[in-house]
Enzyme design. Structure first.
Site, PDB file in Angstrom:
ATOM      1  N   VAL A  45      39.849  43.001  41.002  1.00 42.58           N
ATOM      2  CA  VAL A  45      39.680  44.443  40.916  1.00 42.58           C
ATOM      3  C   VAL A  45      40.663  45.028  39.901  1.00 42.58           C
ATOM      4  O   VAL A  45      40.302  45.864  39.073  1.00 42.58           O
ATOM      5  CB  VAL A  45      39.842  45.118  42.297  1.00 42.58           C
ATOM      6  CG1 VAL A  45      39.817  46.637  42.176  1.00 42.58           C
ATOM      7  CG2 VAL A  45      38.758  44.648  43.248  1.00 42.58           C
ATOM      8  N   CYS A  46      41.911  44.553  39.932  1.00 41.39           N
ATOM      9  CA  CYS A  46      42.921  45.049  38.986  1.00 41.39           C
ATOM     10  C   CYS A  46      42.507  44.732  37.551  1.00 41.39           C
ATOM     11  O   CYS A  46      42.634  45.567  36.654  1.00 41.39           O
ATOM     12  CB  CYS A  46      44.284  44.431  39.278  1.00 41.39           C
ATOM     13  SG  CYS A  46      44.947  44.863  40.903  1.00 41.39           S
ATOM     14  N   GLN A  47      42.022  43.536  37.338  1.00 43.58           N
ATOM     15  CA  GLN A  47      41.611  43.126  35.999  1.00 43.58           C
ATOM     16  C   GLN A  47      40.479  44.015  35.481  1.00 43.58           C
ATOM     17  O   GLN A  47      40.513  44.483  34.343  1.00 43.58           O
ATOM     18  CB  GLN A  47      41.176  41.670  35.999  1.00 43.58           C
ATOM     19  CG  GLN A  47      40.836  41.153  34.625  1.00 43.58           C
ATOM     20  CD  GLN A  47      40.701  39.649  34.638  1.00 43.58           C
ATOM     21  OE1 GLN A  47      41.429  38.960  35.331  1.00 43.58           O
ATOM     22  NE2 GLN A  47      39.771  39.146  33.866  1.00 43.58           N
ATOM     23  N   LEU A  50      41.894  47.517  34.601  1.00 46.23           N
ATOM     24  CA  LEU A  50      42.713  47.547  33.384  1.00 46.23           C
ATOM     25  C   LEU A  50      41.870  47.342  32.132  1.00 46.23           C
ATOM     26  O   LEU A  50      42.192  47.888  31.078  1.00 46.23           O
ATOM     27  CB  LEU A  50      43.851  46.538  33.465  1.00 46.23           C
ATOM     28  CG  LEU A  50      44.926  46.858  34.515  1.00 46.23           C
ATOM     29  CD1 LEU A  50      46.092  45.891  34.403  1.00 46.23           C
ATOM     30  CD2 LEU A  50      45.412  48.281  34.440  1.00 46.23           C
TER      31      LEU A  50
END
Length: 146
Positions: A45-47, A50
């Site tokens: 999810v973070c990837q 970003l």
């Protein structure tokens, strides 16, 4: 601690980016800042979030996690990002705590976002659960209205 709300002065901080360069929030006065806290590098999810944080015009994008600058550098290099990734590694989560987005149980920053105006005032915030992505279109809309 409660998450900062719109209208609050943005607490100043200095953190090291993925290249070892110190970045101070007050040094960005005169520019809009998109301050995005995320739990961990190298997570799905973070990837995805970003990847979407490019092209915000005159806004400076600062992405903050409790990962070390070394992990953030490896991640940014792997992904080919030119984003500013800031390490809130030590004291562990200190800046996330200032903004009220540190998860004391999990030991990570939660998904909190702050739009900060050129005078250093928080103008908009959003928070989602750790596994729930934020909508980047919301950031663009709010920033365009400042």
């Amino acid at each position: 601690m409660d998450m900062l709300t719109a209208g609050s002065p943005a607490p100043d901080f200095e953190l090291t980016d993925q290249h070892g360069t110190p970045v101070r929030l007050s040094g960005l006065r005169g520019r809009k800042v998109l301050l995005v806290f995320f739990p961990f590098a190298f997570t799905g999810v973070c990837q995805a979030e970003l990847h979407d944080l490019h092209g915000f015009g005159d806004a400076v994008v600062l992405a903050v996690s409790v990962d070390s600058m070394f992990a953030q550098r490896a991640w940014a290099d792997r992904e080919g990002w030119d984003l500013t990734l800031l390490s809130d590694f030590w004291p562990h989560g200190q800046v996330a705590r200032l903004y009220g987005v540190f998860d004391e149980v999990k030991g990570v920053a939660s998904r909190g976002t702050f739009v900060i105006d050129a005078e250093g005032v928080v103008r908009w915030t959003v928070a989602t659960a750790i596994g729930q992505p934020r909508d980047v279109a919301d950031y663009r809309k709010v920033l365009s209205e400042l």
